[in-house]
Design an enzyme around this catalytic site. Structure first.
Site, PDB file in Angstrom:
ATOM      1  N   LYS A   1       7.967 -69.231 -24.309  1.00  0.00           N
ATOM      2  CA  LYS A   1       8.981 -70.071 -23.677  1.00  0.00           C
ATOM      3  C   LYS A   1       9.008 -71.462 -24.300  1.00  0.00           C
ATOM      4  CE  LYS A   1       8.685 -67.605 -19.266  1.00  0.00           C
ATOM      5  NZ  LYS A   1       8.436 -67.700 -17.812  1.00  0.00           N
TER       6      LYS A   1
ATOM      7  N   CYS B   1      11.992 -67.363  -6.313  1.00  0.00           N
ATOM      8  CA  CYS B   1      12.243 -66.277  -7.267  1.00  0.00           C
ATOM      9  C   CYS B   1      12.887 -65.103  -6.522  1.00  0.00           C
ATOM     10  CB  CYS B   1      10.941 -65.845  -7.917  1.00  0.00           C
ATOM     11  SG  CYS B   1       9.793 -65.032  -6.775  1.00  0.00           S
TER      12      CYS B   1
ATOM     13  N   CYS C   1      11.925 -56.987  -7.852  1.00  0.00           N
ATOM     14  CA  CYS C   1      10.858 -57.258  -8.810  1.00  0.00           C
ATOM     15  C   CYS C   1       9.651 -56.355  -8.559  1.00  0.00           C
ATOM     16  CB  CYS C   1      10.436 -58.726  -8.730  1.00  0.00           C
ATOM     17  SG  CYS C   1       9.094 -59.132  -9.867  1.00  0.00           S
TER      18      CYS C   1
ATOM     19  N   ARG D   1      19.456 -59.136 -18.010  1.00  0.00           N
ATOM     20  CA  ARG D   1      19.425 -60.597 -18.151  1.00  0.00           C
ATOM     21  C   ARG D   1      20.187 -61.001 -19.406  1.00  0.00           C
ATOM     22  NH1 ARG D   1      13.649 -62.308 -18.351  1.00  0.00           N
ATOM     23  NH2 ARG D   1      13.750 -62.134 -16.073  1.00  0.00           N
TER      24      ARG D   1
ATOM     25  N   LYS E   1       5.352 -62.906 -23.887  1.00  0.00           N
ATOM     26  CA  LYS E   1       6.559 -63.724 -23.850  1.00  0.00           C
ATOM     27  C   LYS E   1       6.266 -65.149 -24.296  1.00  0.00           C
ATOM     28  CE  LYS E   1       5.899 -64.519 -18.893  1.00  0.00           C
ATOM     29  NZ  LYS E   1       6.452 -64.279 -17.556  1.00  0.00           N
TER      30      LYS E   1
ATOM     31  N   CYS F   1       4.845 -63.775  -5.956  1.00  0.00           N
ATOM     32  CA  CYS F   1       3.567 -63.393  -6.559  1.00  0.00           C
ATOM     33  C   CYS F   1       3.081 -64.549  -7.423  1.00  0.00           C
ATOM     34  CB  CYS F   1       3.703 -62.105  -7.375  1.00  0.00           C
ATOM     35  SG  CYS F   1       4.504 -62.333  -8.980  1.00  0.00           S
TER      36      CYS F   1
ATOM     37  N   ARG G   1      11.850 -66.275 -25.284  1.00  0.00           N
ATOM     38  CA  ARG G   1      12.774 -66.101 -24.170  1.00  0.00           C
ATOM     39  C   ARG G   1      13.891 -67.140 -24.270  1.00  0.00           C
ATOM     40  NH1 ARG G   1      10.481 -62.977 -19.880  1.00  0.00           N
ATOM     41  NH2 ARG G   1       9.160 -61.415 -20.869  1.00  0.00           N
TER      42      ARG G   1
ATOM     43  N   CYS H   1       7.426 -67.465 -11.204  1.00  0.00           N
ATOM     44  CA  CYS H   1       8.702 -67.691 -11.888  1.00  0.00           C
ATOM     45  C   CYS H   1       9.457 -68.896 -11.347  1.00  0.00           C
ATOM     46  CB  CYS H   1       9.569 -66.438 -11.799  1.00  0.00           C
ATOM     47  SG  CYS H   1       8.923 -65.045 -12.758  1.00  0.00           S
TER      48      CYS H   1
END
Length: 576
Positions: A215, A435, A441, A79, A213, A476, A149, A480
């Site tokens: 954001k 996603c 994934c 990424r 993480k 899931c 992120r 995302c």
């Protein structure tokens, strides 16, 4: 609701121990790169994330290989960090194209955080891919892992005539301020000078970085294309006398949860206060420090800032942030944002004589297919006209700084490659997002990106795709693609079933509620079509689908659609 104090960690999670023992994000990654194995050991795979790389395996091949007594087919996702969503230069886009073809699976993936991802990279191609990107001034450092992120911003801030805030510039400032200081990335991937980890300092993150993480998003002052309340920190510009005064600061948003674990849940950020522009970076740093010190380091499912805010209450969080600042925040402004603008189609910029065009990218996947040569068309159009490229939180792409006289030629170039304009797509297809999910994934339990186009096609055949409704699918509950704020959110429950959520607001200020659990994949189209048909039959003038859902309520919706297993036509015939 009674607030509970944050749970004291009894012991560090395994990932926390790995981070502390990583020698400032080095681990044994360099040694593993030189080994003939096709993957990294578990500890290094965790540290790889800080370098912008996920170790995955081909889920399509997993069962077959297991039945043959063989190990996994390891692949990697890389990424690239892209603060604000752009601007990406034509040369950088050319580098993306080369990395996709020479190191990955031939595709470029645009994400809901305005990032670029490359899938299907082999271990032996990782260093070459990172090197190619960095030579084009694109870094992957910090694109994943337990730090800040990609900081996102409204992709047209700074070029839209009504914009008062250059969110792109602020996103770059925040990204730089919150970047990792360890030299590990440059040593491992770019053959930089070796530095002793003991001589390095991470003044913001410390030896263990953040608990999870983090954001940050910067919205426009009138529309919410960044879904600002779904972030740990959301910044909304405050307009005074047609100029930027500062920002209202929201904290504690996040979309992820875990099925059957009620202690995990999606949450919208709450207003902390407001501050003038000159002080906003200081506020951001203090909030990050607060999360560093208070986030849960024993249970990663409880490690996001949203759980600290939920447990402490916004008042206590505000008091602590102000204590760290040494000054008081101003009261927050009321949430001012209207529905999210996708910025699709042609728009005039504030820079005289220049325009930008928003191009819909189905699920963010830039790939050539028969009749629609998206990857080739973008490459050649960007190469020929040299526009700036900006990415949106809706997985779409903008070509900016186009001279007015070039509009017909740019439109013709895109059409020549079969790239549709936004108004050539049905509203449902134009706005739906998913996603990546399977096969890459490791968290996905169901299909999303590969399944959503088929679902949209079925809805088009059923004649219900002409409504302007936000539909988002995730493989899931980590969410995302942000289904918790969608008008229709579809979340993978098992390999062949999904939960349906309804009623999220396009303003981004209301979460969807569970409508039905474990719907078989084969029944999704009929279920969704039934709901849209019911909306058509009973909506009020100018009523959005989400408002219709909340007006009727879940119980009444379920009663009216209880024939969902029968043919759609029979059910529609019963609608008044």
């Amino acid at each position: 609701m009674e607030r509970k104090s944050p749970r004291e960690p009894r012991e560090l999670s395994r990932v926390e121990i790995v981070k502390r023992e990583s020698r400032r994000l080095r681990g044994s990654i360099e040694e593993s790169l030189a080994s003939p194995t096709d993957h990294f050991e578990e500890g290094d795979s965790q540290i790889l994330k800080f370098h912008g790389i996920y170790q995955q395996d081909d889920r399509d091949e997993r069962q077959r290989l297991k039945s043959e007594g063989r190990g996994k087919k390891y692949i990697f996702m890389i990424r690239a960090k892209n603060p604000g969503g752009g601007e990406i230069t034509p040369d950088q886009w050319e580098a993306f194209d080369r990395v996709a073809d020479s190191c990955a699976n031939g595709t470029i993936r645009l994400t809901t955080r305005a990032d670029v991802q490359f899938h299907g990279v082999g271990k032996n191609a990782l260093k070459a891919a990172v090197g190619l990107l960095n030579r084009a001034a694109v870094s992957t450092y910090g694109a994943c892992g337990d730090g800040n992120r990609n900081t996102i911003a409204c992709p047209v801030s700074g070029i839209d005539p009504s914009s008062i805030c250059d969110g792109q510039a602020l996103a770059r400032q925040i990204s730089s301020l919150l970047s990792f200081r360890s030299n590990a990335y440059y040593e491992i991937w770019l053959d930089g000078e070796k530095v002793s980890p003991e001589r390095e300092e991470e003044p913001l993150y410390g030896e263990a970085y953040l608990p999870r993480k983090f954001k940050i998003a910067i919205s426009a002052d009138r529309e919410n294309c960044v879904d600002v309340l779904t972030n740990d920190i959301g910044l909304v510009p405050i307009r005074q006398r047609q100029k930027l005064w500062g920002f209202t600061i929201f904290v504690g948003g996040g979309m992820g949860s875990t099925h059957k674990k009620q202690e995990t849940f999606p949450r919208l950020a709450e207003a902390l206060g407001s501050a003038p522009s000159r002080k906003i970076l200081e506020v951001v740093v203090r909030i990050v420090e607060f999360q560093r010190d208070q986030g849960n380091r024993s249970d990663r499912t409880q490690a996001r800032l949203k759980y600290v805010v939920e447990a402490w209450g916004i008042g206590r969080v505000k008091d602590e942030i102000e204590r760290r600042l040494g000054w008081r925040l101003e009261p927050p402004e009321p949430f001012p944002l209207a529905s999210a603008d996708r910025h699709l189609g042609w728009h005039e910029q504030k820079q005289e004589g220049l325009w930008f065009v928003g191009i819909p990218i189905e699920n963010g996947r830039v790939v050539d297919r028969p009749g629609r040569m998206l990857k080739s068309g973008l490459r050649e159009t960007i190469r020929r006209f040299r526009p700036a490229v900006r990415l949106t939180p809706w997985q779409d792409l903008l070509l900016a700084n186009i001279a007015e006289e070039h509009i017909p030629a740019v439109s013709a170039s895109l059409a020549d490659f079969g790239i549709p304009a936004a108004d050539e797509l049905t509203p449902l297809r134009r706005t739906a997002i998913a996603c990546p999910a399977l096969p890459t994934c490791g968290l996905a339990v169901a299909e999303a990106e590969r399944f959503l186009p088929t679902l949209i096609e079925e809805l088009e055949e059923l004649g219900v795709a002409s409504e302007e409704i936000d539909l988002r699918m995730s493989g899931c509950p980590n969410a995302c693609s942000r289904p918790p704020t969608a008008e229709i959110g579809i979340v993978g429950r098992s390999r062949e079933s999904y939960n349906i959520y309804l009623g999220g607001s396009p303003r981004g200020d209301r979460l969807a509620k569970l409508y039905e659990e474990a719907v078989p994949a084969k029944d999704l189209a009929s279920r969704v079509a039934m709901l849209i048909s019911l909306y058509r039959a009973r909506k009020r003038a100018d009523e959005r689908f989400c408002d219709f859902v909340w007006r009727l309520g879940m119980a009444e919706l379920r009663r009216l659609t209880e024939e969902g297993g029968r043919p759609l036509a029979a059910a529609e015939a019963r609608l008044p």
